[in-house]
Write an enzyme that holds these catalytic residues in place. Structure first.
Site, PDB file in Angstrom:
ATOM      1  N   HIS A  76      56.419  38.478 -53.956  1.00 38.37           N
ATOM      2  CA  HIS A  76      57.709  38.939 -53.424  1.00 38.37           C
ATOM      3  C   HIS A  76      58.586  37.750 -53.086  1.00 38.37           C
ATOM      4  O   HIS A  76      58.140  36.813 -52.427  1.00 38.37           O
ATOM      5  CB  HIS A  76      57.507  39.772 -52.152  1.00 38.37           C
ATOM      6  CG  HIS A  76      56.977  41.144 -52.421  1.00 38.37           C
ATOM      7  ND1 HIS A  76      57.147  42.184 -51.559  1.00 38.37           N
ATOM      8  CD2 HIS A  76      56.287  41.642 -53.454  1.00 38.37           C
ATOM      9  CE1 HIS A  76      56.587  43.273 -52.050  1.00 38.37           C
ATOM     10  NE2 HIS A  76      56.043  42.959 -53.200  1.00 38.37           N
ATOM     11  N   TYR A 206      61.840  45.732 -43.157  1.00 38.19           N
ATOM     12  CA  TYR A 206      61.686  45.609 -41.701  1.00 38.19           C
ATOM     13  C   TYR A 206      62.889  46.309 -41.080  1.00 38.19           C
ATOM     14  O   TYR A 206      64.030  45.889 -41.305  1.00 38.19           O
ATOM     15  CB  TYR A 206      61.691  44.136 -41.280  1.00 38.19           C
ATOM     16  CG  TYR A 206      60.438  43.376 -41.645  1.00 38.19           C
ATOM     17  CD1 TYR A 206      60.248  42.869 -42.924  1.00 38.19           C
ATOM     18  CD2 TYR A 206      59.438  43.170 -40.698  1.00 38.19           C
ATOM     19  CE1 TYR A 206      59.092  42.173 -43.254  1.00 38.19           C
ATOM     20  CE2 TYR A 206      58.283  42.464 -41.015  1.00 38.19           C
ATOM     21  CZ  TYR A 206      58.119  41.975 -42.297  1.00 38.19           C
ATOM     22  OH  TYR A 206      56.974  41.286 -42.608  1.00 38.19           O
ATOM     23  N   PRO A 297      51.787  41.361 -35.061  1.00 35.86           N
ATOM     24  CA  PRO A 297      51.766  41.336 -36.526  1.00 35.86           C
ATOM     25  C   PRO A 297      53.119  41.150 -37.205  1.00 35.86           C
ATOM     26  O   PRO A 297      53.149  40.769 -38.384  1.00 35.86           O
ATOM     27  CB  PRO A 297      51.157  42.693 -36.899  1.00 35.86           C
ATOM     28  CG  PRO A 297      51.325  43.551 -35.701  1.00 35.86           C
ATOM     29  CD  PRO A 297      51.328  42.646 -34.518  1.00 35.86           C
ATOM     30  N   LYS A 301      51.608  36.556 -39.638  1.00 42.84           N
ATOM     31  CA  LYS A 301      51.123  35.172 -39.528  1.00 42.84           C
ATOM     32  C   LYS A 301      49.621  35.044 -39.264  1.00 42.84           C
ATOM     33  O   LYS A 301      49.033  33.989 -39.522  1.00 42.84           O
ATOM     34  CB  LYS A 301      51.884  34.435 -38.416  1.00 42.84           C
ATOM     35  CG  LYS A 301      53.305  34.134 -38.774  1.00 42.84           C
ATOM     36  CD  LYS A 301      53.403  33.136 -39.915  1.00 42.84           C
ATOM     37  CE  LYS A 301      54.713  33.245 -40.644  1.00 42.84           C
ATOM     38  NZ  LYS A 301      54.663  32.881 -42.044  1.00 42.84           N
ATOM     39  N   TYR A 389      58.884  32.521 -42.533  1.00 40.89           N
ATOM     40  CA  TYR A 389      58.176  33.656 -43.131  1.00 40.89           C
ATOM     41  C   TYR A 389      57.299  33.200 -44.297  1.00 40.89           C
ATOM     42  O   TYR A 389      56.150  33.618 -44.439  1.00 40.89           O
ATOM     43  CB  TYR A 389      59.207  34.685 -43.605  1.00 40.89           C
ATOM     44  CG  TYR A 389      58.649  36.044 -43.941  1.00 40.89           C
ATOM     45  CD1 TYR A 389      58.740  37.090 -43.015  1.00 40.89           C
ATOM     46  CD2 TYR A 389      58.065  36.311 -45.165  1.00 40.89           C
ATOM     47  CE1 TYR A 389      58.251  38.346 -43.311  1.00 40.89           C
ATOM     48  CE2 TYR A 389      57.576  37.565 -45.474  1.00 40.89           C
ATOM     49  CZ  TYR A 389      57.667  38.579 -44.548  1.00 40.89           C
ATOM     50  OH  TYR A 389      57.177  39.830 -44.840  1.00 40.89           O
TER      51      TYR A 389
END
Ligand code: FAD
Ligand code: DHB
Length: 399
Positions: A76, A206, A297, A301, A389
């Protein structure tokens, strides 16, 4: 009767951290034993993480664990951030000069590791009980456990790695007063489901909704994984499959988009916590992964940190045990904690920006929205999210 034996590194826990450590040590010519209190089937089925940073993927490839991940993992190059009923795309490749992440479930990494280690003749003892670590003041710490057949074992080691997760015994075996803990509990939990339906999105969503956070992620082109923010003390019995799908549909709704539903094969509620124990070492006992630190979460990570810890630890143990040089072992805790605190900040930031805090007010909500609008409109702010990220600290086998 107690059976006594000898190895170089005793590893407590056959999660991702313990298993990868035994593999990396073997590549460096160091013997180890892994003891695990659950069954192999349980370890291979435990639903948890799914998202790997680019550095983690590259590490797994370099150490011979990439074949199935490369065939089945889903690469992704960005995520969607959704708030105030609108969905915005963040393009990580553009923002970070080409970085990406891969969806490949923790269950699959654990299966790959167990298969690889057993094929190499490694010692992994499943279903042990009464694990203890002792003689920690000496250069020969001892790992004690009872095997699945009831025989008590005492393994004399040169070092012990506590990879036994948040509820393990190693952290509490350190001398009283040594460990300092910094922690936060969050006033909400995640309800996670595994659903047998193709993902309704090409990249993860998200979503901050006034009724709570939602996340649409995936495992394979046929299997979706979704999460909902629920109250901290929520009972899973309160959530029928129909209620879960209705709430996901409500929070994730945007015009012209539809959430496909399907059979839910797993559902569970997980608490959210930040926790960092330091130092991560007492003499020849080293902590790695969730045994030393937990992040909430949001931002994915935890698994990446656990694998990074043991990559650094493998090199430190090799230098200590093969060359008698203590420098890397002495630096292990501080080096790891720098990376851990970066991820702890990022996970806290993502969590605080995207969840609805029941104790907060209009002021708190407006701050969250101001921050989200900033992330989608400022290239600098978007890059901050993207570089954290996809993994801020480089991780290589030559670390
Ligand atoms: P664990 O996986 O907890 O392994 C520890 C092992 O030690 C276990 O097998 C346990 O049975 C064993 N053990 C414990 N006590 C003993 C004992 N006394 N004797 C012998 N064995 C013992 N992280 C990400 O990076 N990306 C994500 O997308 C992500 N999503 C997540 C979603 C959820 C819902 C949850 C709960 C976590 C998520 N995480 C994610 C976090 C990630 O799963 C953990 O950080 C990771 O499992 C840590 O690995 P570990 O090997 O350190 O610990
Ligand atoms: C997943 C979990 C996360 O916490 C996250 O931020 C992204 C993905 C997952 O389970 O796929």
């Amino acid at each position: 009767m107690t059976v006594t034996s000898r190895t170089q590194v005793g590893i407590v826990g056959a999660g991702p951290a313990g298993l990868l450590l035994s593999h990396l040590l073997a590549l460096r010519g160091i013997d180890s034993i892994v003891v695990e209190n659950r069954s192999r089937a349980y370890c291979e089925a435990r639903q948890r993480a799914g998202l790997l940073e680019a550095g983690t993927v590259e590490l797994l490839r370099t150490v011979g664990l990439g074949d199935r991940m490369d065939a089945e993992g889903l690469e992704h190059g960005g995520i969607y951030l959704q708030f105030e009923g609108e969905r915005h795309h963040l393009d990580f490749r553009d923002l970070t000069g080409g970085r990406w992440v891969t969806i490949y479930a923790q269950t699959e990494i654990v299966k790959d590791l167990i298969r690889t280690r057993l094929a190499a003749g490694a010692m992994i003892e499943f279903e042990v009980s009464d694990t203890e670590v002792g003689e920690l003041d000496t250069e020969r710490p001892v790992l004690r456990f009872t095997d699945a057949g009831g025989t008590r074992h005492e393994v004399v080691c040169d070092a012990i790695a506590g990879c036994d997760g948040f509820h393990g015994i190693c952290r509490d075996s350190m001398p009283p007063g040594l460990i300092r803990v910094a922690e936060r509990e969050y006033p909400y939990s995640w309800l996670g489901i595994l659903a047998h339906v193709p993902p309704s999105t090409d990249e993860l969503i998200y979503c901050r909704h006034q009724d709570g956070f939602a996340l649409h992620t995936m495992r394979t082109p046929q299997v979706s994984r979704l999460y909902l923010q629920v109250p901290a003390d929520e009972d899973i019995e309160a959530w029928s499959d129909d209620r879960i799908w209705a709430e996901l549909r409500h929070r994730l709704e945007v015009p012209g988009w539809e959430l496909k539903d399907g059979h839910i094969s797993e559902k569970a509620i997980s608490p959210m916590r930040s926790f960092v124990a330091s130092p991560m070492r007492y003499r020849r006992l080293f902590l790695a992964g969730d045994a030393a630190h937990i992040v909430p979460p949001t931002g994915a990570k935890g698994l990446n940190l656990a694998l990074a810890d043991v990559t650094v630890l493998a090199k430190a143990l090799s230098s200590l045990l093969k060359d008698g040089r203590a420098g890397l072992a002495d630096a292990y805790s501080d080096a790891s904690l720098t990376r851990v605190w970066r991820a702890t900040h990022f996970s806290w930031w993502m969590t605080s920006m995207l969840h609805v805090d029941p104790q907060s007010d209009q002021f708190g909500a407006e701050l969250q929205l101001a921050q989200l609008r900033y992330v989608i409109s400022s290239r600098a702010a978007a890059t901050t999210l993207a570089e954290n990220y996809t993994g801020y600290f480089p991780l290589t086998w030559e670390y």
